[in-house]
Design an enzyme around this catalytic site. Structure first.
Site, mmCIF file in Angstrom:
data_model
loop_
_atom_site.group_PDB
_atom_site.id
_atom_site.type_symbol
_atom_site.label_atom_id
_atom_site.label_comp_id
_atom_site.label_asym_id
_atom_site.label_seq_id
_atom_site.Cartn_x
_atom_site.Cartn_y
_atom_site.Cartn_z
ATOM 1 N N PHE A 74 -5.195 -34.273 -25.379
ATOM 2 C CA PHE A 74 -6.237 -34.890 -26.185
ATOM 3 C C PHE A 74 -5.694 -35.909 -27.173
ATOM 4 O O PHE A 74 -6.399 -36.322 -28.084
ATOM 5 C CB PHE A 74 -7.028 -33.820 -26.937
ATOM 6 C CG PHE A 74 -7.755 -32.889 -26.026
ATOM 7 C CD1 PHE A 74 -8.906 -33.282 -25.378
ATOM 8 C CD2 PHE A 74 -7.274 -31.616 -25.801
ATOM 9 C CE1 PHE A 74 -9.578 -32.429 -24.541
ATOM 10 C CE2 PHE A 74 -7.937 -30.748 -24.961
ATOM 11 C CZ PHE A 74 -9.096 -31.162 -24.320
ATOM 12 N N ASP A 84 -4.495 -22.738 -20.014
ATOM 13 C CA ASP A 84 -3.482 -23.729 -19.668
ATOM 14 C C ASP A 84 -2.094 -23.242 -20.071
ATOM 15 O O ASP A 84 -1.329 -23.951 -20.723
ATOM 16 C CB ASP A 84 -3.796 -25.070 -20.338
ATOM 17 C CG ASP A 84 -3.083 -26.234 -19.636
ATOM 18 O OD1 ASP A 84 -2.630 -26.051 -18.493
ATOM 19 O OD2 ASP A 84 -2.960 -27.313 -20.248
#
Length: 1032
Positions: free
Chosen positions: A705, A818
């Site tokens: 991000f 993740d």
């Protein structure tokens, strides 16, 4: 009176007659029946003893006959320590010509290895005592052959696997002892068929699940120990039907309250120990008719209400522990008048009123710390040989002699000494030992007071203090300091670890008069009481576990010093935590929650243990860091106070103005302000300055991000600033969810969040900076770290513990989604911390989620998640398995530069496993490693990556397998790797819409983020209220 003169000849004659008489007795023992041991049993016993490398003593193996001598001598009891090993025989078979072996005792002689199968052929056994050895392996179903068995114990061994249900065939059983082993699985329902049981010891056995309903049949029980077990559900009501109980222990389990009212039927109890009941409140009404009690321990049970005055009618009470509950009201005077009471623990309640003015002479140990008691202290507190802990109350101390309870004024409610005025900036304590200076020059002050069961201590200069409570159960010699002469291999301050403070319940250390600000708290440990489990003695089978709190925050749950030290007793352990001091007071609390073994290597070997405590500032101190001078320059002091108050008033006004301004700035961000847990809010200018205007030279990397920068805050802390890019798909809702998630979970193996910035369009997270980067950089990067085997194993264990916390222990359950090597960061001591909760999802217990937007990294994705969006905690288990293989092999999960069969790590690992060539996976760079641990890690990794998520173990079991507490199960299915991914590199790619094909040929197309279903409807929606497939 005539004296008889004894001549030498007379003495020789007497001795000769004694020898003849002894010989006749031996011959009689040998030949009184003329019977011989049944040949099948003789062969079986000889095989058993040969396997265990022990011999039958001459006392019961005269002239080679097993059933002779002490084996048939009724005057030789099983409990006689002079006869060990020992058998007993019944020679009444076949007209008294054949002897059958009925008893076997092989007790505490450090026999190592599995139980030979021949033991289960001795079907006439009624008594079997194999306790306190190092027996391994499992109990087989053949145990059901021993249908005549009455007294059977395997307590304190290393047995593993499930307890066979065939144990229910032993319907004549009176005693069952399986405590302190490594069994797995649930408590067998079939034990409930053993309706003659009088004694049952299943504590620390490793069993889990529920207490079977069939146990309602065990109404003959007189003693029951159910402790240190991961059992669930409420305390069964049927225990109240065990009315013959004299001893009941239920401690350190997962059982919840309330305590059943049926317990009032247990009027024969002399010892009742209930502890660590997780929820549900109870009153003390149920003990009303238990007039035979001598030991009443109801610690940490959510007890509410008052202590009834009728407790004075329990005249046999010697020990009462009602600490760590929610009791209120006054302390009944009748409690202090019990004539046999010696130990009383009432600490950590909300009791009020005054201290009883009288007490019996027998009462010598009293803890009433952490209550709301007030008024003057009675005169008896000055009596010699008393052990008192009166910390954290509201007593009036005027007129009290300074030599009586010295320092208590510093440890009353709100800890008033030096509160509001910082005069110190650090402290160091050598717990349980003398003054020592470390190699760095730090002076660790002595703390070798005789604390006993209830005490406190304040150092000279009032720099620090300590408080301890608790009585070790079953110990006749309560020792609260452990010592050792060992030299520790991984520290230059070995002497610092040669002593340790012990506590049976709770020990606290306080920093007093500290300058406010951020501190680094360092705790030092070495297990110097329990031997290493690799030793060939039962004394190494103990497990010590306790919880650690820093400033009231739980930082370690079920902390095990020896396990953390790699099962070594000569390896020091250091734990470092960050703490904020805001009222000049710092507290470190070590608390025993009933976990761990109780009696290895001695009775009472449990509870907190610590070698040293220290705290150092994370800022530049402005205080002198030494005790203030007394009686000098009073005028200057007064002026200083006036000026200080004025400056504080001005500062307070500035702070209030700033806060109001900041709050006004964020009034439109209702989601952030409405959070239950609010992290520290940084300004954009603060972070811009810390990162030198986000200079590229400070860039640490690029996350999913946005970029991450290294920064230096004004208070000296080094941080990692995660800057969420404008193009990031992480919206405001997910940003807020991430803050809440990270702020509410705190664990040493999870990255620490210092705060965030939410200013205009700027959104950032501020983490602790970890200097050794990520695991993938350490293993595969250009500047790899040298990770030896023990470090890799500890990293694997640390990651597993972090995931256990996320999945099972945090207040909000989290699936990371993740888990990968690049999301595992390493601190300065190479302790792993799982990072990047940007992809995490919150979920309730027993919930699941189906999402059309799959987020994660290729190569670590579980098949059911990659292909169907099916998300559970087993998704993380799969990814962990891949990381474990990377740690073992030292290579990434895929490498296009390798030959075809080795390109994909998981596929290669399975192929080697099928050929029994697992060890070829091990990194060639590892020149020295533990082969057993390497095989264990590979086996666990393959279990974790099985195709069916139902077959993958939960992370708590993974930790138990890595720790060696339970055996590794067999891999029953091929790993769920997905072949033919269309990609070039799997080590860092995030999943974003591509074709995949699994090994069964099933093909589907994944939806790219945001392409068909909006994030608002799918990916960003918390998983609250949906269903989880996997039960816990």
């Amino acid at each position: 009176m005539t004296r008889i003169r004894r001549s030498p000849c007379l003495l020789l004659l007497i001795i000769w007659f004694m020898c003849i008489a002894g010989s006749v007795q031996v011959v009689q023992s040998q030949n009184q029946t003329g019977a011989t041991t049944h040949p099948d049993e003789a062969r079986a016993l000889n095989s058993i003893f040969a396997a265990w490398k022990i011999q039958a003593p001459r006392e019961w193996n005269i002239s080679g006959e097993l059933c002779s001598g002490a084996a048939i001598d009724a005057s030789v009891l099983d409990s006689n320590p002079a006869y060990n090993p020992l058998i007993k025989c019944d020679c009444s078979f076949q007209n008294s010509t054949i002897c059958r072996i009925t008893n076997i005792k092989v007790y505490a002689i450090d026999v190592v290895g599995p139980i030979p199968p021949e033991l289960w052929t001795l079907t006439y056994l009624t008594n079997l005592n194999l306790g306190q050895n190092v027996l391994t392996g499992s109990l087989p179903p053949a145990i059901g052959n021993l249908t005549r068995m009455q007294w059977m114990t395997f307590g304190i061994n290393a047995l593993s696997g499930p307890v066979p249900k065939e144990i229910g065939l032993l319907t004549d059983l009176r005693l069952l002892g399986i405590s302190s082993n490594n069994f797995s699985g649930s408590i067998p329902d079939e034990i409930g068929r053993c309706t003659k049981l009088q004694q049952m010891y299943i504590d620390s056995s490793g069993l889990s699940g529920r207490i079977p309903l069939s146990f309602a049949n065990l109404v003959q029980l007189e003693q029951a120990w159910i402790a240190d077990l991961e059992v669930t559900d409420q305390i069964p009501d049927f225990i109240g039907d065990w009315t013959k109980l004299t001893t009941l222990r239920i401690i350190g389990t997962g059982l919840s309250g309330p305590i059943p009212s049926s317990f009032s039927n247990l009027t024969s109890l002399t010892e009742l120990r209930l502890g660590d009941i997780s929820s549900g409140s109870s009153s003390l009404d149920f003990i009303k008719d238990m007039k035979s009690l001598s030991v009443l321990v109801l610690r940490n049970n959510n007890l509410t209400g008052t202590i009834p005055s009728t407790i004075g009618e329990h005249s046999s009470l010697r020990q009462v522990d009602l600490s760590f509950n929610k009791l209120h009201g006054p302390i009944p005077a009748s409690l202090f008048n019990l004539s046999q009471l010696t130990h009383l623990f009432l600490g950590n309640n909300t009791l009020n009123g005054s201290f009883p003015t009288q007490k019996t002479q027998s009462l010598r140990n009293v803890d009433v710390s952490y209550n709301d008691l007030s008024g003057s202290l009675p005169s008896w507190v000055s009596l010699p040989s008393l052990k008192l802990n009166l910390v954290a109350n509201n007593f009036t101390l005027e007129g009290l002699d300074n030599r009586v309870l010295p320092g208590l004024n510093c440890l009353q409610k709100n800890f008033p000494c030096n509160r509001g005025k910082g005069i110190y900036s650090d402290f160091s304590i050598n717990c349980g030992g003398p003054e020592k200076r470390s190699v760095t020059g730090a002076l660790f002050e002595r703390e070798d007071e005789d604390f006993g069961p209830a005490s406190f201590f304040v150092s000279a200069g009032q720099r620090w203090a300590a408080s301890s409570v608790g009585l070790f159960a079953g110990s006749s010699n309560n020792i609260y300091i452990a010592t050792s002469q060992s030299q520790f291999v991984n520290t230059l301050d070995s002497e610092l670890f040669q002593s340790a403070r012990l506590s049976a319940s709770s020990v606290r250390y306080y920093g007093l008069g500290l300058e406010n600000g951020g501190y680094t708290v360092t705790l030092q440990f070495a297990e110097i009481q329990i031997l290493g489990s690799t030793s060939t003695t039962w004394k190494g089978l103990g497990r010590r576990r306790f919880d650690i709190y820093v400033q009231g925050r739980l930082v370690e749950k079920d902390f095990d010093v020896r396990r953390t030290a790699g099962d070594s007793t000569v390896r020091a352990v250091q734990r470092v935590y960050k703490a904020n001091v805001s009222e000049n007071h710092l507290e470190v609390h070590l608390f025993w929650a009933g976990k761990g073994t109780c009696c290895i290597p001695i009775q009472g070997a449990y509870g907190p243990l610590i070698s040293a405590v220290s705290a150092t500032p994370d800022f530049t101190p402005t205080v002198a860091n030494k005790p203030p001078s007394k009686g000098k320059n009073r005028t200057g002091t007064i002026v200083g106070v006036i000026v200080g108050v004025g400056l504080l008033s001005i500062l307070a006004g500035v702070v209030m103005f700033t806060i109001r301004k900041r709050r006004k700035r964020y009034t439109d961000d209702e989601e952030l302000l409405g959070m239950d847990v609010k992290p520290y809010i940084f300004t954009y200018s603060e972070l811009k300055s810390a990162t030198q205007d986000f200079d590229p030279s400070n860039k640490l990397g690029e996350g999913g991000f946005g970029p991450v920068y290294k920064g230096n805050l004004n208070d000296g802390r080094v941080v990692a600033v995660k800057l969420l890019s404008v193009g990031s798909r992480q919206g405001k809702g997910q940003f807020v969810a991430e803050i809440v998630a990270i702020s509410s979970v705190l664990h040493r193996n999870l990255v620490k969040l210092y705060g965030c910035c939410f200013e205009g369009e700027h959104r950032m997270l501020v983490y602790e900076y970890l200097p050794n980067g990520s695991l993938d950089q350490a293993l595969f990067g250009d500047k790899t770290l040298h990770l030896d085997w023990s470090t890799r194993y500890e990293i694997c264990l640390g990651v597993a513990r972090g995931l256990v916390y996320l999945h099972e222990e945090a207040s909000v359950r989290i699936v990371h989604r993740d888990v990968k090597a690049s999301n595992i960061l390493l601190d300065s001591r190479l302790v792993p911390q799982i990072s990047d909760f940007g992809l995490a999802k919150l979920y309730d217990d027993k919930k699941t989620h189906i999402s059309t937007r799959v987020a994660g990294t290729i190569g670590y994705l579980a098949p059911e998640y990659a292909m169907r969006g099916h998300l559970t905690e087993k998704t993380d288990v799969y990814a962990f398995g891949v990381v474990a293989l990377e740690l073992v092999s030292g290579r990434p999960n895929s490498d296009e530069n390798l030959e075809e069969e080795k390109k994909y790590l998981l596929e290669w690992a399975w192929n080697l496993h099928e050929k029994s060539r697992d060890i070829e996976l091990i990194d060639d760079k590892l020149t020295d490693f533990n082969m057993e641990e390497a095989k264990r890690m590979i086996g666990i990794a393959l279990l974790c990556t099985q195709t069916s998520h139902a077959l993958r173990p939960p992370m708590s079991r993974v930790v138990a397998m890595l720790s060696g507490d339970v055996e590794i199960g067999d891999v029953t299915s091929k790993p769920g790797y997905v072949s033919d991914w269309r990609f070039d590199d799997t080590t860092g790619s995030s999943l974003s819409g591509f074709q995949i094909k699994d090994t069964t040929g099933y093909s589907m197309s994944l939806v790219a983020p945001g392409s068909e279903i909006s994030p608002r409807d799918s990916d960003f929606k918390p998983m609250l209220g949906s269903k989880i497939n996997e039960g816990r």
